[in-house]
Motif scaffolding. Structure first.
Motif, PDB file in Angstrom:
ATOM      1  N   TRP A   6       0.805  -1.211   0.000  1.00  0.00           N
ATOM      2  CA  TRP A   6       0.000   0.000   0.000  1.00  0.00           C
ATOM      3  C   TRP A   6       0.848   1.277   0.000  1.00  0.00           C
ATOM      4  O   TRP A   6       0.304   2.377  -0.097  1.00  0.00           O
ATOM      5  CB  TRP A   6      -0.984   0.017   1.173  1.00  0.00           C
ATOM      6  CG  TRP A   6      -0.495  -0.512   2.483  1.00  0.00           C
ATOM      7  CD1 TRP A   6      -0.755  -1.729   3.031  1.00  0.00           C
ATOM      8  CD2 TRP A   6       0.324   0.177   3.444  1.00  0.00           C
ATOM      9  NE1 TRP A   6      -0.156  -1.857   4.262  1.00  0.00           N
ATOM     10  CE2 TRP A   6       0.515  -0.699   4.551  1.00  0.00           C
ATOM     11  CE3 TRP A   6       0.917   1.451   3.483  1.00  0.00           C
ATOM     12  CZ2 TRP A   6       1.263  -0.351   5.657  1.00  0.00           C
ATOM     13  CZ3 TRP A   6       1.663   1.802   4.585  1.00  0.00           C
ATOM     14  CH2 TRP A   6       1.830   0.906   5.655  1.00  0.00           C
ATOM     15  N   HIS A   9       0.763   1.502  -4.022  1.00  0.00           N
ATOM     16  CA  HIS A   9      -0.410   1.064  -4.763  1.00  0.00           C
ATOM     17  C   HIS A   9      -1.684   1.542  -4.059  1.00  0.00           C
ATOM     18  O   HIS A   9      -1.703   1.701  -2.839  1.00  0.00           O
ATOM     19  CB  HIS A   9      -0.469  -0.462  -4.877  1.00  0.00           C
ATOM     20  CG  HIS A   9       0.571  -1.048  -5.778  1.00  0.00           C
ATOM     21  ND1 HIS A   9       1.869  -1.276  -5.361  1.00  0.00           N
ATOM     22  CD2 HIS A   9       0.508  -1.471  -7.071  1.00  0.00           C
ATOM     23  CE1 HIS A   9       2.560  -1.807  -6.358  1.00  0.00           C
ATOM     24  NE2 HIS A   9       1.760  -1.929  -7.400  1.00  0.00           N
ATOM     25  N   TYR A  11      -5.926   0.621  -3.672  1.00  0.00           N
ATOM     26  CA  TYR A  11      -6.829  -0.513  -3.819  1.00  0.00           C
ATOM     27  C   TYR A  11      -8.075  -0.041  -4.563  1.00  0.00           C
ATOM     28  O   TYR A  11      -9.021   0.468  -3.978  1.00  0.00           O
ATOM     29  CB  TYR A  11      -7.205  -1.107  -2.457  1.00  0.00           C
ATOM     30  CG  TYR A  11      -7.882  -2.450  -2.600  1.00  0.00           C
ATOM     31  CD1 TYR A  11      -7.143  -3.581  -2.936  1.00  0.00           C
ATOM     32  CD2 TYR A  11      -9.260  -2.592  -2.434  1.00  0.00           C
ATOM     33  CE1 TYR A  11      -7.748  -4.816  -3.091  1.00  0.00           C
ATOM     34  CE2 TYR A  11      -9.868  -3.819  -2.580  1.00  0.00           C
ATOM     35  CZ  TYR A  11      -9.106  -4.924  -2.918  1.00  0.00           C
ATOM     36  OH  TYR A  11      -9.705  -6.151  -3.085  1.00  0.00           O
ATOM     37  N   LYS A  14      -8.722  -3.888  -6.733  1.00  0.00           N
ATOM     38  CA  LYS A  14      -7.517  -4.696  -6.597  1.00  0.00           C
ATOM     39  C   LYS A  14      -6.370  -3.701  -6.494  1.00  0.00           C
ATOM     40  O   LYS A  14      -6.541  -2.502  -6.720  1.00  0.00           O
ATOM     41  CB  LYS A  14      -7.330  -5.643  -7.791  1.00  0.00           C
ATOM     42  CG  LYS A  14      -7.145  -4.937  -9.133  1.00  0.00           C
ATOM     43  CD  LYS A  14      -6.966  -5.955 -10.260  1.00  0.00           C
ATOM     44  CE  LYS A  14      -6.759  -5.234 -11.599  1.00  0.00           C
ATOM     45  NZ  LYS A  14      -6.582  -6.209 -12.705  1.00  0.00           N
ATOM     46  N   TRP A  15      -5.180  -4.166  -6.149  1.00  0.00           N
ATOM     47  CA  TRP A  15      -4.060  -3.254  -5.970  1.00  0.00           C
ATOM     48  C   TRP A  15      -3.557  -2.768  -7.326  1.00  0.00           C
ATOM     49  O   TRP A  15      -3.226  -3.562  -8.204  1.00  0.00           O
ATOM     50  CB  TRP A  15      -2.935  -3.930  -5.192  1.00  0.00           C
ATOM     51  CG  TRP A  15      -3.350  -4.252  -3.787  1.00  0.00           C
ATOM     52  CD1 TRP A  15      -3.719  -5.459  -3.298  1.00  0.00           C
ATOM     53  CD2 TRP A  15      -3.469  -3.316  -2.703  1.00  0.00           C
ATOM     54  NE1 TRP A  15      -4.069  -5.354  -1.967  1.00  0.00           N
ATOM     55  CE2 TRP A  15      -3.918  -4.047  -1.573  1.00  0.00           C
ATOM     56  CE3 TRP A  15      -3.240  -1.949  -2.577  1.00  0.00           C
ATOM     57  CZ2 TRP A  15      -4.146  -3.453  -0.338  1.00  0.00           C
ATOM     58  CZ3 TRP A  15      -3.464  -1.350  -1.329  1.00  0.00           C
ATOM     59  CH2 TRP A  15      -3.905  -2.092  -0.240  1.00  0.00           C
ATOM     60  N   ALA A 186      -5.916   0.993   4.287  1.00  0.00           N
ATOM     61  CA  ALA A 186      -5.132  -0.015   3.578  1.00  0.00           C
ATOM     62  C   ALA A 186      -5.256  -1.400   4.211  1.00  0.00           C
ATOM     63  O   ALA A 186      -5.392  -2.401   3.506  1.00  0.00           O
ATOM     64  CB  ALA A 186      -3.664   0.414   3.537  1.00  0.00           C
ATOM     65  N   ALA A 189      -8.517  -2.961   3.372  1.00  0.00           N
ATOM     66  CA  ALA A 189      -8.531  -3.454   1.997  1.00  0.00           C
ATOM     67  C   ALA A 189      -7.926  -4.850   1.947  1.00  0.00           C
ATOM     68  O   ALA A 189      -8.447  -5.756   1.271  1.00  0.00           O
ATOM     69  CB  ALA A 189      -7.767  -2.500   1.081  1.00  0.00           C
ATOM     70  N   GLU A 190      -6.840  -5.056   2.698  1.00  0.00           N
ATOM     71  CA  GLU A 190      -6.222  -6.379   2.742  1.00  0.00           C
ATOM     72  C   GLU A 190      -7.163  -7.406   3.363  1.00  0.00           C
ATOM     73  O   GLU A 190      -7.258  -8.548   2.895  1.00  0.00           O
ATOM     74  CB  GLU A 190      -4.908  -6.308   3.522  1.00  0.00           C
ATOM     75  CG  GLU A 190      -3.831  -5.493   2.828  1.00  0.00           C
ATOM     76  CD  GLU A 190      -2.518  -5.459   3.589  1.00  0.00           C
ATOM     77  OE1 GLU A 190      -1.489  -5.132   2.972  1.00  0.00           O
ATOM     78  OE2 GLU A 190      -2.529  -5.760   4.805  1.00  0.00           O
ATOM     79  N   GLU A 193     -10.102  -8.104   0.855  1.00  0.00           N
ATOM     80  CA  GLU A 193      -9.594  -8.862  -0.282  1.00  0.00           C
ATOM     81  C   GLU A 193      -9.402 -10.322   0.113  1.00  0.00           C
ATOM     82  O   GLU A 193      -9.828 -11.244  -0.603  1.00  0.00           O
ATOM     83  CB  GLU A 193      -8.280  -8.267  -0.767  1.00  0.00           C
ATOM     84  CG  GLU A 193      -7.684  -9.000  -1.969  1.00  0.00           C
ATOM     85  CD  GLU A 193      -6.321  -8.439  -2.356  1.00  0.00           C
ATOM     86  OE1 GLU A 193      -6.075  -8.240  -3.555  1.00  0.00           O
ATOM     87  OE2 GLU A 193      -5.494  -8.206  -1.449  1.00  0.00           O
ATOM     88  N   GLU A 199     -13.486  -8.705  -6.994  1.00  0.00           N
ATOM     89  CA  GLU A 199     -12.733  -7.592  -7.562  1.00  0.00           C
ATOM     90  C   GLU A 199     -13.683  -6.495  -8.033  1.00  0.00           C
ATOM     91  O   GLU A 199     -14.688  -6.762  -8.681  1.00  0.00           O
ATOM     92  CB  GLU A 199     -11.891  -8.101  -8.735  1.00  0.00           C
ATOM     93  CG  GLU A 199     -10.996  -7.057  -9.359  1.00  0.00           C
ATOM     94  CD  GLU A 199     -10.133  -7.627 -10.480  1.00  0.00           C
ATOM     95  OE1 GLU A 199     -10.038  -6.975 -11.545  1.00  0.00           O
ATOM     96  OE2 GLU A 199      -9.578  -8.733 -10.290  1.00  0.00           O
ATOM     97  N   HIS A 203     -13.171  -0.347  -2.665  1.00  0.00           N
ATOM     98  CA  HIS A 203     -12.046   0.499  -3.052  1.00  0.00           C
ATOM     99  C   HIS A 203     -11.617   1.340  -1.855  1.00  0.00           C
ATOM    100  O   HIS A 203     -12.448   1.729  -1.032  1.00  0.00           O
ATOM    101  CB  HIS A 203     -12.455   1.460  -4.184  1.00  0.00           C
ATOM    102  CG  HIS A 203     -13.050   0.773  -5.377  1.00  0.00           C
ATOM    103  ND1 HIS A 203     -12.391   0.653  -6.569  1.00  0.00           N
ATOM    104  CD2 HIS A 203     -14.259   0.162  -5.553  1.00  0.00           C
ATOM    105  CE1 HIS A 203     -13.154  -0.001  -7.433  1.00  0.00           C
ATOM    106  NE2 HIS A 203     -14.300  -0.308  -6.840  1.00  0.00           N
TER     107      HIS A 203
END
Length: 483
Positions: A6, A9, A11, A14-15, A186, A189-190, A193, A199, A203
């Motif tokens: 992160w 990148h 999210y 996806k990253w 971040a 998001a992990e 995911e 996908e 976001h």
């Protein structure tokens, strides 16, 4: 320092890479740069909305049990990754360990609650005056929900909107606060995911006002859920109103803790210390005004000041403390200015009152009157201003004198008397013989006045908050109208 994906990148379902700048993650306790985070641009908001629009229909039509399973997996991952989430909450946001633990557990409960939402009844059937017509009224997803979250409880106050919005079939674009972009963005998001959110459905776009404004103004974002200051919330509400866009605004508070003459003063002082000083007072539900009957004010003040004097302030990453740092120097100076201005107008410092960098002592002020900033403003710091009253009518008037209307607490030996007072308070939540900082995932939460738009988060309220409705009527055969 370990490099994380992160850091370079975003999210976006996806990253992905971005042209936005990197931003330093600064520990408020030390001023140390502890990481870098990739920030978004207005163009990234546009990208995210297109991706979400394409992904939303398939997510909305995913069977309810599969959505629920994903949210339950997210809940489990929150527990599994507790060490990582708590580390960043302490370092990035200045939280003490017990506060981080509580926030993590509350977020876990939010995920479990949201997992139960997709299986709830989704509408009603109404009778019709037309022979043979069936009327269905049902909830449907809004589409894409924008969530703008604060830094004080960055994980919980983001996910209490993200989880139910996802559960109801929406895609979500989250903009965490710049001061909490790691733990409040971040890392979640992990989690989502890894939990299996498809996908394009979720976001995370860290950034400042430019990103937030782009999210609010984007026509493909059907709703904004904002938690933060009243000043910013008013601007968001104005924009959403012009665009006829749904918005949920959970804003500031200037919450009163009322102590009647028959109260248990030991219990009242305990509630007062917790409500005023927890997380350095950086809570919208903070007990920011202590409205105390004149006959017991002296004893109450002594008990509260004694509790305040025993609270240790310091870096929660390096030592066991009760109060960590305020989030940044701007906020620390603001709290100092409110205290100093009120003292200049006649208030007295009974305990604390000193600032050391971003650290501020647990502070008790006496002789506070309604004209002083310590009474009229949302302090958002560890300060307990005491204002006196002589009658129930005067106490009610003092509580309702604030334009805010989030929470209040009342201490009395007579719950009947306290409930009678509660019925006349213009606030969204009242807690009797308790403190103002209360949150239960299954109970609707929200305020009145400048504390919000009467939107509600929690339990069954989420069913309506994160959906819109549709009327569908069905006739088996067409009918002939007069022309």
């Amino acid at each position: 320092m370990t490099t994380h994906r992160w850091e370079n990148h975003l999210y976006l379902g996806k990253w992905q890479t971005s042209d936005g700048p990197q931003s330093a993650v600064i520990a408020p306790a030390t001023g140390e740069v502890i990481a870098q985070v990739q920030t978004a641009t207005a163009a990234d908001v546009e990208r995210a909305t297109h991706i979400a629009k394409d992904a939303q229909l398939s997510w909305a039509t995913l069977p309810f049990d599969q959505k629920a399973e994903i949210l339950r997996r997210a809940a489990g991952l929150i527990k599994e990754r507790a060490d990582d989430l708590n580390y960043w909450n302490i370092r990035e946001c200045g939280s003490i360990g017990p506060k981080s633990d509580w926030e993590l557990q509350a977020t876990y409960e939010q995920a479990q609650m949201a997992a139960a939402l997709p299986m709830q009844p989704c509408g009603q059937i109404f009778p019709s005056s037309m022979p043979g017509r069936r009327n269905y009224w049902k909830r449907i997803p809004i589409g894409t929900v924008g969530v703008i979250a604060p830094w004080n409880f960055p994980i919980l106050l983001a996910m209490r909107s993200v989880f139910p919005a996802l559960a109801m079939g929406n895609c979500v674009i989250l903009k965490p606060a710049p001061d909490s972009a790691v733990c409040g963005g971040a890392l979640m998001a992990e989690v989502l995911e890894a939990a299996g959110v498809p996908e394009g459905v979720f976001h995370v776009l860290p950034g400042g006002a430019e990103v937030g404004e782009a999210l609010v103004r984007n026509p493909d974002v059907g709703m904004i859920s904002f938690t933060g200051s009243t000043a910013v919330g008013e601007k968001i509400g104005e924009t959403c109103g012009r665009m006829l866009k749904k918005c949920a605004l959970e804003l500031g508070g200037n919450n009163a803790l009322v102590v009647l003459e028959d109260a248990d003063l030991e219990a009242a002082a305990s509630s007062a210390a917790w409500g005023a000083f927890l997380h350095q007072g950086q809570i919208c539900m903070q007990a920011g005004r202590h409205v105390v009957h004149r006959s017991v004010a002296g004893k109450y003040m002594e008990k509260l000041a004694e509790r305040a004097s025993h609270l240790v302030t310091g870096d929660p990453w390096k030592q066991q403390v009760h109060l960590g740092p305020l989030i940044n120097e701007t906020q620390a100076r603001r709290v100092e200015d409110i205290v100093n201005s009120s003292v200049a107008m006649g208030a007295k410092v009974v305990a604390g009152g000193e600032r050391n960098g971003n650290f501020f002592e647990a502070t008790v002020l006496s002789n506070v009157t309604p004209e002083m900033p310590a009474f009229g403003e949302e302090i958002f710091g560890p300060v307990a201003p005491i204002t006196l009253f002589d009658s129930d009518e005067e106490a009610i008037a003092l509580v309702n004198a604030s334009a805010y209307g989030l929470a209040a607490a009342i201490h009395s030996a007579s719950t009947e008397r306290a409930q009678s007072i509660a019925d006349r308070l213009r606030v969204g939540m009242v807690h009797i013989n308790d403190q103002t900082v209360n949150n239960e995932f299954q109970v609707p939460f929200g305020g009145m006045g400048r504390s919000g738009t009467s939107g509600r988060f929690g339990g069954p309220a989420n069913l309506d908050e994160f959906t819109t409705t549709q009327w569908v009527s069905v006739m088996e055969h067409g009918i002939q109208y007069p022309f």
